[in-house]
Design a protein around this motif. Sequence first.
Motif, PDB file in Angstrom:
ATOM      1  N   VAL A  67      54.091 -13.702  47.560  1.00  0.00           N
ATOM      2  CA  VAL A  67      53.041 -12.876  47.039  1.00  0.00           C
ATOM      3  C   VAL A  67      53.452 -13.206  45.838  1.00  0.00           C
ATOM      4  O   VAL A  67      54.379 -12.905  45.310  1.00  0.00           O
ATOM      5  N   VAL A  68      52.639 -14.740  45.131  1.00  0.00           N
ATOM      6  CA  VAL A  68      52.387 -14.764  44.032  1.00  0.00           C
ATOM      7  C   VAL A  68      51.933 -13.801  43.009  1.00  0.00           C
ATOM      8  O   VAL A  68      50.443 -13.612  42.615  1.00  0.00           O
ATOM      9  N   LEU A  69      52.177 -13.019  41.621  1.00  0.00           N
ATOM     10  CA  LEU A  69      51.479 -12.430  40.702  1.00  0.00           C
ATOM     11  C   LEU A  69      51.991 -13.379  39.389  1.00  0.00           C
ATOM     12  O   LEU A  69      52.555 -13.562  38.493  1.00  0.00           O
ATOM     13  N   ALA A  70      49.972 -13.667  39.490  1.00  0.00           N
ATOM     14  CA  ALA A  70      49.851 -14.357  37.804  1.00  0.00           C
ATOM     15  C   ALA A  70      48.564 -13.203  37.316  1.00  0.00           C
ATOM     16  O   ALA A  70      48.105 -13.337  36.952  1.00  0.00           O
ATOM     17  N   LEU A  71      49.701 -12.402  36.156  1.00  0.00           N
ATOM     18  CA  LEU A  71      49.030 -11.346  36.086  1.00  0.00           C
ATOM     19  C   LEU A  71      49.541 -10.732  34.826  1.00  0.00           C
ATOM     20  O   LEU A  71      51.252 -11.426  34.504  1.00  0.00           O
ATOM     21  N   VAL A  72      49.342 -10.238  33.586  1.00  0.00           N
ATOM     22  CA  VAL A  72      49.847  -9.654  33.084  1.00  0.00           C
ATOM     23  C   VAL A  72      51.104  -8.851  32.656  1.00  0.00           C
ATOM     24  O   VAL A  72      51.038  -8.567  34.138  1.00  0.00           O
ATOM     25  N   GLY A  73      51.898  -8.539  32.036  1.00  0.00           N
ATOM     26  CA  GLY A  73      53.626  -7.853  32.303  1.00  0.00           C
ATOM     27  C   GLY A  73      53.267  -6.370  33.145  1.00  0.00           C
ATOM     28  O   GLY A  73      53.809  -6.443  33.764  1.00  0.00           O
ATOM     29  N   SER A  75      42.638 -13.931  35.743  1.00  0.00           N
ATOM     30  CA  SER A  75      42.142 -14.369  35.184  1.00  0.00           C
ATOM     31  C   SER A  75      42.093 -15.945  35.817  1.00  0.00           C
ATOM     32  O   SER A  75      42.567 -16.162  36.873  1.00  0.00           O
ATOM     33  N   ASP A  76      40.708 -16.221  35.896  1.00  0.00           N
ATOM     34  CA  ASP A  76      40.621 -17.847  35.683  1.00  0.00           C
ATOM     35  C   ASP A  76      42.016 -19.146  35.373  1.00  0.00           C
ATOM     36  O   ASP A  76      42.271 -19.709  36.559  1.00  0.00           O
ATOM     37  N   THR A  77      42.647 -18.382  34.503  1.00  0.00           N
ATOM     38  CA  THR A  77      43.810 -19.562  34.002  1.00  0.00           C
ATOM     39  C   THR A  77      44.766 -19.297  34.617  1.00  0.00           C
ATOM     40  O   THR A  77      45.625 -20.035  35.137  1.00  0.00           O
ATOM     41  N   ARG A  78      45.159 -17.989  35.070  1.00  0.00           N
ATOM     42  CA  ARG A  78      46.210 -17.159  35.910  1.00  0.00           C
ATOM     43  C   ARG A  78      46.238 -17.249  36.995  1.00  0.00           C
ATOM     44  O   ARG A  78      46.787 -17.941  37.733  1.00  0.00           O
ATOM     45  N   TRP A  79      44.838 -17.732  37.512  1.00  0.00           N
ATOM     46  CA  TRP A  79      44.359 -17.933  38.763  1.00  0.00           C
ATOM     47  C   TRP A  79      44.482 -19.782  39.165  1.00  0.00           C
ATOM     48  O   TRP A  79      45.029 -20.038  40.658  1.00  0.00           O
ATOM     49  N   LYS A  80      44.441 -20.756  38.061  1.00  0.00           N
ATOM     50  CA  LYS A  80      44.817 -21.934  38.705  1.00  0.00           C
ATOM     51  C   LYS A  80      46.295 -22.266  38.029  1.00  0.00           C
ATOM     52  O   LYS A  80      46.692 -23.063  39.238  1.00  0.00           O
ATOM     53  N   TRP A  81      46.902 -21.163  37.474  1.00  0.00           N
ATOM     54  CA  TRP A  81      48.708 -21.287  37.624  1.00  0.00           C
ATOM     55  C   TRP A  81      48.890 -20.805  38.900  1.00  0.00           C
ATOM     56  O   TRP A  81      50.352 -21.549  39.286  1.00  0.00           O
ATOM     57  N   GLY A  82      49.074 -19.709  39.398  1.00  0.00           N
ATOM     58  CA  GLY A  82      48.748 -18.800  40.415  1.00  0.00           C
ATOM     59  C   GLY A  82      48.997 -20.012  42.001  1.00  0.00           C
ATOM     60  O   GLY A  82      49.709 -19.821  42.807  1.00  0.00           O
ATOM     61  N   ALA A  83      47.774 -20.308  41.700  1.00  0.00           N
ATOM     62  CA  ALA A  83      47.462 -21.288  42.825  1.00  0.00           C
ATOM     63  C   ALA A  83      48.303 -22.102  43.226  1.00  0.00           C
ATOM     64  O   ALA A  83      48.714 -23.191  44.061  1.00  0.00           O
ATOM     65  N   LEU A  84      48.057 -23.065  42.228  1.00  0.00           N
ATOM     66  CA  LEU A  84      49.681 -24.393  41.806  1.00  0.00           C
ATOM     67  C   LEU A  84      50.788 -24.461  41.726  1.00  0.00           C
ATOM     68  O   LEU A  84      51.389 -24.843  42.414  1.00  0.00           O
ATOM     69  N   THR A  85      51.286 -23.138  41.220  1.00  0.00           N
ATOM     70  CA  THR A  85      52.456 -23.172  41.679  1.00  0.00           C
ATOM     71  C   THR A  85      52.751 -22.382  43.030  1.00  0.00           C
ATOM     72  O   THR A  85      53.926 -22.515  43.942  1.00  0.00           O
ATOM     73  N   VAL A 128      57.037 -13.695  43.357  1.00  0.00           N
ATOM     74  CA  VAL A 128      57.529 -14.425  42.353  1.00  0.00           C
ATOM     75  C   VAL A 128      55.833 -14.463  41.432  1.00  0.00           C
ATOM     76  O   VAL A 128      54.964 -13.711  41.679  1.00  0.00           O
ATOM     77  N   THR A 129      56.683 -14.334  40.246  1.00  0.00           N
ATOM     78  CA  THR A 129      55.420 -14.495  38.896  1.00  0.00           C
ATOM     79  C   THR A 129      56.625 -15.093  37.757  1.00  0.00           C
ATOM     80  O   THR A 129      56.863 -16.193  37.971  1.00  0.00           O
ATOM     81  N   GLY A 130      55.552 -14.951  36.679  1.00  0.00           N
ATOM     82  CA  GLY A 130      55.460 -16.010  35.472  1.00  0.00           C
ATOM     83  C   GLY A 130      55.043 -16.608  34.360  1.00  0.00           C
ATOM     84  O   GLY A 130      54.097 -15.206  34.762  1.00  0.00           O
ATOM     85  N   TYR A 131      54.870 -17.255  32.993  1.00  0.00           N
ATOM     86  CA  TYR A 131      53.739 -17.369  32.651  1.00  0.00           C
ATOM     87  C   TYR A 131      53.366 -18.345  32.958  1.00  0.00           C
ATOM     88  O   TYR A 131      53.513 -19.621  33.044  1.00  0.00           O
ATOM     89  N   VAL A 163      51.908  -6.640  36.299  1.00  0.00           N
ATOM     90  CA  VAL A 163      52.839  -6.917  37.399  1.00  0.00           C
ATOM     91  C   VAL A 163      53.628  -5.837  37.384  1.00  0.00           C
ATOM     92  O   VAL A 163      54.214  -5.744  39.356  1.00  0.00           O
ATOM     93  N   ARG A 164      54.219  -4.684  36.771  1.00  0.00           N
ATOM     94  CA  ARG A 164      54.942  -3.747  36.706  1.00  0.00           C
ATOM     95  C   ARG A 164      54.499  -3.181  37.465  1.00  0.00           C
ATOM     96  O   ARG A 164      54.933  -2.501  38.688  1.00  0.00           O
ATOM     97  N   ALA A 165      53.737  -2.414  38.327  1.00  0.00           N
ATOM     98  CA  ALA A 165      52.621  -1.844  38.774  1.00  0.00           C
ATOM     99  C   ALA A 165      52.271  -1.972  39.882  1.00  0.00           C
ATOM    100  O   ALA A 165      52.809  -1.295  40.968  1.00  0.00           O
ATOM    101  N   VAL A 166      51.650  -4.040  40.250  1.00  0.00           N
ATOM    102  CA  VAL A 166      51.567  -4.089  41.523  1.00  0.00           C
ATOM    103  C   VAL A 166      52.934  -4.289  42.232  1.00  0.00           C
ATOM    104  O   VAL A 166      53.454  -3.599  43.389  1.00  0.00           O
ATOM    105  N   LEU A 167      54.367  -4.437  41.001  1.00  0.00           N
ATOM    106  CA  LEU A 167      55.619  -4.282  42.470  1.00  0.00           C
ATOM    107  C   LEU A 167      55.897  -2.801  42.801  1.00  0.00           C
ATOM    108  O   LEU A 167      56.424  -2.156  43.307  1.00  0.00           O
ATOM    109  N   GLN A 168      55.742  -2.104  41.518  1.00  0.00           N
ATOM    110  CA  GLN A 168      55.550  -0.549  42.187  1.00  0.00           C
ATOM    111  C   GLN A 168      55.063   0.092  44.028  1.00  0.00           C
ATOM    112  O   GLN A 168      55.822   0.235  44.489  1.00  0.00           O
ATOM    113  N   GLY A 169      54.038  -0.339  43.762  1.00  0.00           N
ATOM    114  CA  GLY A 169      52.615  -0.196  44.262  1.00  0.00           C
ATOM    115  C   GLY A 169      53.188  -1.161  46.070  1.00  0.00           C
ATOM    116  O   GLY A 169      53.347  -0.456  46.406  1.00  0.00           O
TER     117      GLY A 169
END
Length: 428
Positions: A87-93, A17-27, A115-118, A96-102
């Motif tokens: 790799v920063v995963l700015a995603l819903v939970g 999403s746009d808000t998670r892109w903002k969080w991820g890029a700045l993080t 790296v991930t977070g909220y 995140v779990r699916a991408v971790l598996q992948g």
Amino acid sequence: MPASTEQAVRVAVLADSDTRWKWGALTARRLVAAEPTGFVLRGRATPTARQLAETGVSTTPPREVTGAEFLREVRDAALRGEGYDVVVLALVGGTVRAVLQGLSELALERRPVIVTGYVGVVYEKLADGLLLRHGADVVLANSRHDAERFRAVYEGVGADASAVVEAALPFLGGAPYTPEAGRDTLVFAAQPSVPATRAERVYLLRRLIGHARQHPGREVLLKLRSKPGEHTTHLEELPYQRLVRDLAAPPNFRLVYGHMGEVLDRTDLLVTVSSTAALEALHRRVPTAVLTDLGVREVLGNHHFVGSGLLTSFERLDAGVRPEPDAEWLDRQGVAAGGDAYASAFDAARERVADLLAGPALPPVSPYYTADTAPGYLPGILARHRLDVDAPEARPGGLRRLVREAARGAYRHGVQRVAPAIRRLGEL
């Protein structure tokens, strides 16, 4: 070879999403001295170009991909000798779990630090969201309060809690609040999913409009995150823009969009139900109020502010009463802490990432949710994301991929453009 200070660190950010892109890029920028390569997941909440530009975090828009395409990019980059180090995963939970598996199934010779977070206040699905994120090398907590809660959840189920690192929201900043002669601006920070019902949303609109009428010399702004047809972190079924058309508003009440930081530059009182904008405002010492009009309820998220001193009602705001924040609560939330606290908030996370990059190849991803711990839950999570990087639709030029992309494009155009236009015609 381990990443070194002489070698440029390559960072990828995957957001949904746009808000998670903002969080991820700045993080990402807080963690390593490198400009991240951005990706946004194609889906029902895929942000528009306007939404991405409005985040203000990058002049280069992130590339839209499916989860399988992102994993293929990570794999192919590694094969070219240009693998991503972080790799920063700015995603819903669940995602995140699916991408971790992948990522685990790619079996890279040297996998990236994950790296991930909220993106903001964690007020619901605390245990489930955290356990879905378990397995990342770094799980960022936005405050001391969150770090303690996160570790308690992991330790409580017998999971390794060492990945939890206390940091802060990466987008706090801006000039401290300074009153300006002749300016009197109240801003209500709306949220796409809180409150959810029409009655509650109309109630808030009526109170805002009523407040504007009672204070004709005050500018009352309704700050919205998306325009009709656009989606953000949460889908919005009842846009305020549509509901306000049936209400007669005075000239000192209006709707605004744009970057939250720029809106806060001219805000004298920030009012919200539970938006993360409250933390942004508090960090800048902008007077802030969290509404109790609809109750103090977990579903609203305003229970997070119990003990903050900020809870109040429109009745009190109409009467000119302004809440005073509790200093100890602010400190535990990592906002307005004073001194150099915020400037050093990412030091521990930066050091952890640097140590992982400098060390030997990382062990396989080891999440809490596995076929052993959650056999009735995990398969459904993974099945919903379909992350087979070698599936025909994931290959360049694949006919199925082209058909699926065309269908998705037509669907998004219908949702974001055609449907709002039809609704507007129906309301004429």
